[in-house]
Design an enzyme around this catalytic site. Structure first.
Site, PDB file in Angstrom:
ATOM      1  N   HIS A  10     -38.664  -3.453  -7.081  1.00  0.00           N
ATOM      2  CA  HIS A  10     -38.254  -3.172  -8.468  1.00  0.00           C
ATOM      3  C   HIS A  10     -39.067  -4.092  -9.383  1.00  0.00           C
ATOM      4  O   HIS A  10     -38.755  -5.263  -9.511  1.00  0.00           O
ATOM      5  CB  HIS A  10     -36.754  -3.454  -8.581  1.00  0.00           C
ATOM      6  CG  HIS A  10     -36.156  -3.202  -9.946  1.00  0.00           C
ATOM      7  ND1 HIS A  10     -34.872  -2.772 -10.118  1.00  0.00           N
ATOM      8  CD2 HIS A  10     -36.650  -3.342 -11.199  1.00  0.00           C
ATOM      9  CE1 HIS A  10     -34.595  -2.652 -11.414  1.00  0.00           C
ATOM     10  NE2 HIS A  10     -35.665  -3.000 -12.098  1.00  0.00           N
ATOM     11  N   THR A  17     -31.618   0.480  -5.879  1.00  0.00           N
ATOM     12  CA  THR A  17     -31.794  -0.371  -7.043  1.00  0.00           C
ATOM     13  C   THR A  17     -31.169   0.358  -8.225  1.00  0.00           C
ATOM     14  O   THR A  17     -31.371   1.556  -8.416  1.00  0.00           O
ATOM     15  CB  THR A  17     -33.283  -0.790  -7.248  1.00  0.00           C
ATOM     16  OG1 THR A  17     -33.321  -1.889  -8.141  1.00  0.00           O
ATOM     17  CG2 THR A  17     -34.155   0.332  -7.764  1.00  0.00           C
ATOM     18  N   CYS A  24     -38.435  -0.448 -16.163  1.00  0.00           N
ATOM     19  CA  CYS A  24     -38.920  -0.981 -14.887  1.00  0.00           C
ATOM     20  C   CYS A  24     -39.297   0.191 -13.974  1.00  0.00           C
ATOM     21  O   CYS A  24     -38.899   1.324 -14.226  1.00  0.00           O
ATOM     22  CB  CYS A  24     -37.839  -1.801 -14.194  1.00  0.00           C
ATOM     23  SG  CYS A  24     -37.279  -3.245 -15.111  1.00  0.00           S
TER      24      CYS A  24
END
Lengths: 207, 164
Positions: free
Chosen positions: B46, B23, B29
């Site tokens: 994620h 990711t 995040c």
């Protein structure tokens, strides 16, 4: 009609946003030119309503190194404005104003950082003034905060803040040029949705 | 031949054999890696926000991959469906940075930290131990998880690479 999402904007409303973007970009080029004491050309800005993943693609992928300058907006419209400067742009600014090079965040001293923030400040002011002049609304800018990092990481901030509202944002892409050097910047306008409704109402485009 | 599986924002996915999950550019995040060393089943989620209950817009609550308190369980469930065993799962987490100094939006202050806290709470609820963590500070991270050995690799712009 209430606007719940940027995706609800119709063609005429999008055109109005594009016009704000056009005027703002023109003002920004003038301000930039005065600051750098040299001619700065600007191509016709591209303005789109995009979702976050396409914004990353537009910027050169999620890992693209960018300078991000973030402002809060308050007053009649609340939300955020984020400037994303490509390294050529940051380099052009630093080179003209303080004679230094741009080589990533760790290479920036305090003078470089405050120079970039100041340029961001003046440019953000150009867009906000364009919006305020067209609509008669009062819009205030907060002091800027900046970072240099991957596009995706910088974008996560507005993405998270508006994740409960919308997956889309308004993106103005400006291509500034000086002599042979092209330097692009992106402006993300992120008004909250009730701000957007107010904006359209003030332009008489709310139905 | 190993293949790379990209996990987008508010998304999750699983991998087996010698495949790698990635990711890109986690900011505030948080990326959660789960791994079962025996079956070599790996999973990556994620997340963007701590909890689904903070928001009541029904259109948004459909996106369960977005929230720490819904996404991790979904990821765990899909790994179990693929043959992983819950009690063997171990977690490695990264992200949760504060990319910008707080501006006038109070809700935004400390969102990275709040995400990390929510992820830890959820992993504790699911009884999955955290064995490695690279969180906080003010920079973006790209996160890789190798299904072959369960190693998490973190790449950043100014701080090179780390393997956990």
């Amino acid at each position: 009609m209430a606007i719940n999402d940027y995706g609800d904007l119709n063609e005429i409303q999008l055109d109005a946003l594009k016009e704000i973007g056009n005027i703002g970009s023109g003002n920004a080029a003038t301000a930039l030119s005065a600051m750098l004491e040299r001619e700065v050309n600007i191509a016709v800005p591209k303005i789109n309503v995009l979702d976050y993943s396409s914004v990353c693609d537009t910027l050169g992928g999620p890992e693209q190194l960018l300078v991000g300058i973030l402002f809060g907006i308050s007053g009649d419209i609340t939300g955020m404005i984020m400037f994303l400067l490509h390294k050529e742009f940051a380099h052009m600014v630093l080179n003209s104003l303080v004679g230094s090079e741009f080589d990533g965040y760790s290479g920036l001293d305090e003078m470089d950082k405050s120079t970039i923030q100041e340029v961001g400040n003046i440019m953000a002011g150009s867009y906000v003034n364009a919006m305020a002049a067209m609509t008669g609304l009062t819009i205030d800018l907060s002091v800027p905060t900046m970072n240099v990092d991957m596009a995706g990481a910088l974008l996560s901030v507005p993405a998270i803040y508006y994740a409960n509202i919308s997956d889309k944002i308004i993106v103005i892409e400006d291509e500034f040029g000086h002599e042979q050097v092209g330097a692009s910047s992106h402006v993300l306008l992120i008004p909250e949705v009730d701000g957007l409704t107010k904006l359209m109402k003030s332009l008489g485009l709310d139905s | 031949m190993s293949k790379t599986i990209v996990v987008g924002i508010a998304d999750y996915n699983i991998a087996k054999d010698c495949d790698v999950l990635v990711t890109y550019a986690l900011g505030s995040c948080v990326g959660i890696c789960l791994y079962d060393p025996l079956t070599k089943i790996a999973g990556l989620s994620h997340i963007m926000l701590p909890t689904i209950t903070e928001f009541n817009d029904p259109r948004m609550t459909l996106q369960r991959g977005k929230y720490a308190d819904t996404a991790i369980e979904l990821l765990m469930q899909s790994m179990i469906n693929a043959g992983a065993l819950r009690i063997r799962l171990r977690a490695k987490i990264a992200g949760g940075a504060q990319m910008f100094a707080p501006i006038n939006n109070k809700n935004l202050a400390g969102i990275g930290e709040r995400n990390v806290i929510a992820v830890k709470k959820e992993l504790a609820r699911l009884r999955i131990p955290i064995v490695a963590e690279d969180t906080g500070k003010d920079y973006g991270r790209t996160q890789f998880l190798s299904a072959e050995d369960g190693k998490m690799r973190i790449k950043s712009v100014n701080r090179g690479e780390s393997i956990y």
